[in-house]
Design a protein around this motif. Structure first.
Motif, PDB file in Angstrom:
ATOM      1  N   TYR A 275      17.867  18.083 -44.840  1.00 46.20           N
ATOM      2  CA  TYR A 275      18.410  18.581 -43.571  1.00 46.20           C
ATOM      3  C   TYR A 275      19.893  18.933 -43.727  1.00 46.20           C
ATOM      4  O   TYR A 275      20.371  19.946 -43.205  1.00 46.20           O
ATOM      5  CB  TYR A 275      18.238  17.535 -42.479  1.00 46.20           C
ATOM      6  N   PHE A 276      20.599  18.085 -44.435  1.00 46.50           N
ATOM      7  CA  PHE A 276      22.022  18.297 -44.686  1.00 46.50           C
ATOM      8  C   PHE A 276      22.228  19.617 -45.427  1.00 46.50           C
ATOM      9  O   PHE A 276      23.038  20.466 -45.031  1.00 46.50           O
ATOM     10  CB  PHE A 276      22.543  17.129 -45.544  1.00 46.50           C
ATOM     11  N   LYS A 277      21.473  19.791 -46.521  1.00 45.41           N
ATOM     12  CA  LYS A 277      21.624  20.968 -47.371  1.00 45.41           C
ATOM     13  C   LYS A 277      21.204  22.246 -46.658  1.00 45.41           C
ATOM     14  O   LYS A 277      21.890  23.278 -46.746  1.00 45.41           O
ATOM     15  CB  LYS A 277      20.794  20.788 -48.643  1.00 45.41           C
ATOM     16  N   ASP A 278      20.095  22.190 -45.936  1.00 42.67           N
ATOM     17  CA  ASP A 278      19.631  23.373 -45.200  1.00 42.67           C
ATOM     18  C   ASP A 278      20.666  23.819 -44.176  1.00 42.67           C
ATOM     19  O   ASP A 278      20.904  25.019 -43.994  1.00 42.67           O
ATOM     20  CB  ASP A 278      18.304  23.076 -44.496  1.00 42.67           C
ATOM     21  N   PHE A 279      21.282  22.865 -43.514  1.00 44.38           N
ATOM     22  CA  PHE A 279      22.292  23.207 -42.513  1.00 44.38           C
ATOM     23  C   PHE A 279      23.483  23.905 -43.162  1.00 44.38           C
ATOM     24  O   PHE A 279      23.952  24.944 -42.685  1.00 44.38           O
ATOM     25  CB  PHE A 279      22.765  21.939 -41.791  1.00 44.38           C
ATOM     26  N   VAL A 280      23.977  23.334 -44.253  1.00 42.88           N
ATOM     27  CA  VAL A 280      25.155  23.892 -44.915  1.00 42.88           C
ATOM     28  C   VAL A 280      24.895  25.300 -45.437  1.00 42.88           C
ATOM     29  O   VAL A 280      25.694  26.219 -45.224  1.00 42.88           O
ATOM     30  CB  VAL A 280      25.619  22.980 -46.070  1.00 42.88           C
ATOM     31  N   TYR A 281      23.736  25.498 -46.090  1.00 43.68           N
ATOM     32  CA  TYR A 281      23.488  26.771 -46.780  1.00 43.68           C
ATOM     33  C   TYR A 281      22.659  27.776 -45.981  1.00 43.68           C
ATOM     34  O   TYR A 281      22.510  28.919 -46.410  1.00 43.68           O
ATOM     35  CB  TYR A 281      22.844  26.494 -48.133  1.00 43.68           C
ATOM     36  N   GLN A 282      22.140  27.372 -44.841  1.00 45.71           N
ATOM     37  CA  GLN A 282      21.401  28.317 -44.007  1.00 45.71           C
ATOM     38  C   GLN A 282      22.105  28.604 -42.690  1.00 45.71           C
ATOM     39  O   GLN A 282      22.127  29.743 -42.228  1.00 45.71           O
ATOM     40  CB  GLN A 282      19.984  27.800 -43.741  1.00 45.71           C
ATOM     41  N   ASN A 283      22.693  27.570 -42.077  1.00 47.76           N
ATOM     42  CA  ASN A 283      23.348  27.757 -40.781  1.00 47.76           C
ATOM     43  C   ASN A 283      24.839  28.084 -40.894  1.00 47.76           C
ATOM     44  O   ASN A 283      25.354  28.927 -40.166  1.00 47.76           O
ATOM     45  CB  ASN A 283      23.176  26.516 -39.910  1.00 47.76           C
ATOM     46  N   VAL A 284      25.532  27.387 -41.787  1.00 48.22           N
ATOM     47  CA  VAL A 284      26.984  27.562 -41.886  1.00 48.22           C
ATOM     48  C   VAL A 284      27.347  28.658 -42.878  1.00 48.22           C
ATOM     49  O   VAL A 284      28.124  29.559 -42.576  1.00 48.22           O
ATOM     50  CB  VAL A 284      27.677  26.242 -42.294  1.00 48.22           C
ATOM     51  N   PHE A 285      26.779  28.594 -44.076  1.00 49.22           N
ATOM     52  CA  PHE A 285      27.073  29.580 -45.108  1.00 49.22           C
ATOM     53  C   PHE A 285      25.769  30.191 -45.632  1.00 49.22           C
ATOM     54  O   PHE A 285      25.374  29.928 -46.781  1.00 49.22           O
ATOM     55  CB  PHE A 285      27.842  28.931 -46.264  1.00 49.22           C
ATOM     56  N   PRO A 286      25.094  30.982 -44.805  1.00 46.76           N
ATOM     57  CA  PRO A 286      23.844  31.603 -45.258  1.00 46.76           C
ATOM     58  C   PRO A 286      24.101  32.571 -46.409  1.00 46.76           C
ATOM     59  O   PRO A 286      25.221  33.080 -46.564  1.00 46.76           O
ATOM     60  CB  PRO A 286      23.340  32.335 -44.012  1.00 46.76           C
ATOM     61  N   PRO A 287      23.086  32.835 -47.237  1.00 49.92           N
ATOM     62  CA  PRO A 287      23.252  33.659 -48.450  1.00 49.92           C
ATOM     63  C   PRO A 287      23.920  34.999 -48.233  1.00 49.92           C
ATOM     64  O   PRO A 287      24.684  35.457 -49.079  1.00 49.92           O
ATOM     65  CB  PRO A 287      21.817  33.831 -48.942  1.00 49.92           C
ATOM     66  N   ASN A 288      23.670  35.642 -47.103  1.00 50.25           N
ATOM     67  CA  ASN A 288      24.208  36.991 -46.882  1.00 50.25           C
ATOM     68  C   ASN A 288      25.471  37.027 -46.044  1.00 50.25           C
ATOM     69  O   ASN A 288      25.940  38.073 -45.641  1.00 50.25           O
ATOM     70  CB  ASN A 288      23.152  37.872 -46.212  1.00 50.25           C
ATOM     71  N   SER A 289      26.036  35.825 -45.776  1.00 48.74           N
ATOM     72  CA  SER A 289      27.244  35.795 -44.943  1.00 48.74           C
ATOM     73  C   SER A 289      28.460  36.187 -45.766  1.00 48.74           C
ATOM     74  O   SER A 289      28.485  36.134 -46.987  1.00 48.74           O
ATOM     75  CB  SER A 289      27.456  34.393 -44.366  1.00 48.74           C
TER      76      SER A 289
END
Length: 292
Positions: A275-289
């Motif tokens: 959950y921690f990792k998904d939030f950081v890399y999907q919600n805060v810093f998504p791949p295309n941001s």
């Protein structure tokens, strides 16, 4: 005679009440903060290396000239990954968070800066709300000027008391902190008095350590992740539910409730780090941001 007794009785009663009020006002910090300056765990026990390695101890000086201790854990690719500002809970010292730091460091691949609040560990002074805010200012100044990290990739995490510290820090640095993670934290100290020390509920106006997260979180606009223990025996789960509702201006928010979780055991719960990792890399810093 009776008038004299009544007079002196009222004087003694007034003096007693005044004394109680004064003691509560002066010593309330000792009812809230439980720092440990003696029991230390070395980072090398968890695979971290000093010198040119992935860990260093730093001492910062706050605006009010207090010297505070921080630990910085740096990835090899430190400039291209997020940096987590870790705000710990109210007991012990930063070394007691090493198992959690190790797992965050390896599972998420992030840099971590953890602060030892004033009065904790090797930090000078004694803890208070106003003082800890200055400690966080010193940490943010360091992060925003540290060449080995990307100052556009800072996120903040707080557990229990640290959640209140994190909320306040994000509230005061809205342009610099891109995401907020909260774990088993409370709405405010006065609200907690009703639960932990109900006998003092009539003295709540004397609180100088309010940590009014209930109000501050309303202004936060970055993504927020709430990690909440259903069986929290310290902070009622309703506090996290209330904070989630109050965070109406967050760009995204997600509440994860661990059904069998308790106040200090969420790190051992299933999928905690996912959950921690998904939030950081999907919600805060998504791949295309733009921040990736």
């Amino acid at each position: 005679m009776f008038q004299t007794l009544a007079y002196w009785g009222s004087i003694i009663a007034f003096g007693g009440v005044t004394c109680i009020f004064s003691l509560i006002y002066i010593f309330q910090g000792k009812l809230m903060y439980f720092p440990d300056r003696k029991q230390w765990i070395s980072p090398d026990r968890y695979g971290f290396e000093t010198g040119e390695g992935n860990f260093k101890e730093i001492f910062l000086t706050t605006e009010d000239a207090v010297r505070i201790q921080v630990w910085f854990f740096k990835q090899i690719n430190s400039k291209s990954v997020p940096t987590l500002l870790f705000c710990h809970s109210n007991a012990g010292n930063l070394s007691h968070r090493l198992p959690n730091i190790r797992d965050l460091f390896h599972n998420l691949g992030i840099n971590i800066l953890i602060v030892s609040y004033r009065g904790y560990g090797k930090s000078q002074g004694s803890p208070s709300e106003s003082g800890i805010k200055l400690d966080m200012d010193a940490c943010m100044k360091w992060l925003l000027n540290e060449p080995s990290i990307d100052p556009e990739k800072i996120i903040c995490f707080g557990r229990s008391l640290g959640g209140a510290v994190a909320i306040d820090t994000v509230y005061r640095y809205p342009k610099n902190i891109k995401g907020l993670i909260l774990e088993n934290t409370f709405t405010s100290i006065p609200d907690m008095v009703d639960i932990v020390l109900p006998e003092f509920k009539y003295f709540k106006r004397l609180c100088i350590n309010n940590w009014d997260s209930h109000t501050r979180i309303k202004s936060i606009t970055c993504p927020i992740l709430f990690l909440s223990a259903k069986k929290d025996e310290v902070v009622p789960q309703s506090h996290m539910t209330c904070l989630e509702k109050q965070a109406s201006n967050a760009s995204t928010k997600n509440m994860i409730v661990f059904e069998s979780g308790r106040h200090m055991d969420l790190t051992s719960q299933h999928n905690y780090y996912k959950y921690f990792k998904d939030f950081v890399y999907q919600n805060v810093f998504p791949p295309n941001s733009q921040n990736s």
